[in-house]
Design an enzyme around this catalytic site. Structure first.
Site, PDB file in Angstrom:
ATOM      1  CG  HIS A 155      -1.789   1.145   0.852  1.00  0.00           C
ATOM      2  ND1 HIS A 155      -1.599   2.252   1.583  1.00  0.00           N
ATOM      3  CD2 HIS A 155      -3.076   0.668   0.467  1.00  0.00           C
ATOM      4  CE1 HIS A 155      -3.310   3.207   1.392  1.00  0.00           C
ATOM      5  NE2 HIS A 155      -3.405   2.270   1.065  1.00  0.00           N
TER       6      HIS A 155
ATOM      7  CD  GLU B 282      -5.623   2.204  -2.450  1.00  0.00           C
ATOM      8  OE1 GLU B 282      -6.761   2.142  -2.522  1.00  0.00           O
ATOM      9  OE2 GLU B 282      -4.689   1.236  -2.047  1.00  0.00           O
TER      10      GLU B 282
HETATM   11  P1  13P Z   1      -9.755   6.404   0.447  1.00  0.00           P
HETATM   12  O1  13P Z   1     -10.942   5.266  -0.124  1.00  0.00           O
HETATM   13  O2  13P Z   1     -10.214   6.578   2.260  1.00  0.00           O
HETATM   14  O3  13P Z   1      -9.290   6.811  -0.989  1.00  0.00           O
HETATM   15  O4  13P Z   1      -9.049   5.260   0.745  1.00  0.00           O
HETATM   16  C1  13P Z   1      -8.411   4.630  -0.045  1.00  0.00           C
HETATM   17  C2  13P Z   1      -7.287   3.589  -0.312  1.00  0.00           C
HETATM   18  O5  13P Z   1      -6.079   3.965   0.611  1.00  0.00           O
HETATM   19  C3  13P Z   1      -7.453   2.192   0.522  1.00  0.00           C
HETATM   20  O6  13P Z   1      -6.607   1.423   0.156  1.00  0.00           O
END
Ligand code: 13P
Length: 228
Positions: free
Chosen positions: A87, A154
């Site tokens: 992450h 992400e």
């Molecule tokens: P948010 O949905 O709060 O933007 O976070 C995304 C995230 O980092 C999930 O791993």
């Protein structure tokens, strides 16, 4: 293929808070729902029916002198079936490298835990048009994985900001990642019950990874229902 809707609670929710959440959470879906709570709530979340439990992190070593770390075997014992690796918060705040991340993914697979390999570019990288270069580097170790895994795209600038790439941008990046792997590809970053349906309808988006909106049973249920 069904969709994956995965909650990343990050460092939120005490064990008591998790119990309160579960009192209200009754997902009805044929898709795969996974909740990744902090380690301290894994047992509580894992005991609930109707969805799977995942961890937010693990170490790749089997055991040993790694104060504060948790191994795959320890997670398996608690019924954990998924683990987030790489992450962006771990890559930046805990200085995790691509090699470290892929080693964790390998160890997870060896223990029959499905790793969710998280990748994404920073705002500066996005603005300077380097997104695909960054993703190529972050995904370059996938060929070493021999087993089931998931990729989560992400964009760092979309996490917790309310900013979301355009649907065309998400589509373009998911086609790019599809060229690298046949594994399911999730989108994450400011997913809500309002935008989840549109995002999950994009080709090559096999589900979503949800932070903030997954802390509220109603909002998370809305996201799950958007995939049905
Ligand atoms: P948010 O949905 O709060 O933007 O976070 C995304 C995230 O980092 C999930 O791993």
């Amino acid at each position: 293929m069904g969709k994956f809707i995965i909650a990343n609670w990050k460092m939120n929710m005490t064990n008591a808070g998790a119990k309160d959440f579960l009192d209200e959470f009754r997902p009805q879906t044929k898709n795969t729902v996974v909740i990744c709570p902090p380690f301290t709530a894994l047992t509580t979340v894992g005991a609930a029916d109707g969805f799977a439990v995942g961890a937010q992190n693990m170490h790749y070593a089997e055991n040993g002198a790694y104060t504060g770390e948790v191994s795959a075997e320890m997670l398996v014992e608690l019924g954990v079936g998924y683990v987030l690796v790489g992450h962006s918060e771990r890559r930046t705040k805990f200085v995790e490298t691509d090699e470290f991340v892929i080693n964790k993914a390998k160890a997870a697979i060896s223990n029959e835990i499905v790793p969710v390999v998280c990748v994404g570019e920073t705002k500066e990288e996005y603005q300077s048009g380097k997104t695909k270069d960054i993703l190529s580097r972050q995904l370059s170790g996938l060929g070493q994985l021999d087993g089931e895994f998931i990729v989560a795209y992400e964009p760092v600038w979309a996490i917790g900001t309310g900013l979301v790439p355009t649907m065309e941008e998400i589509a373009d990046i998911h086609v790019f990642i599809r060229g690298i792997t046949k594994a399911p590809i999730l989108y994450g970053g400011s997913v809500t019950d309002k935008n989840a349906g549109e995002i999950m309808a994009i080709p090559n988006v096999d589900g979503v990874l949800v932070g903030g909106a997954a802390l509220c049973p109603n909002k998370f249920t809305g996201i799950i229902n958007a995939a049905n």
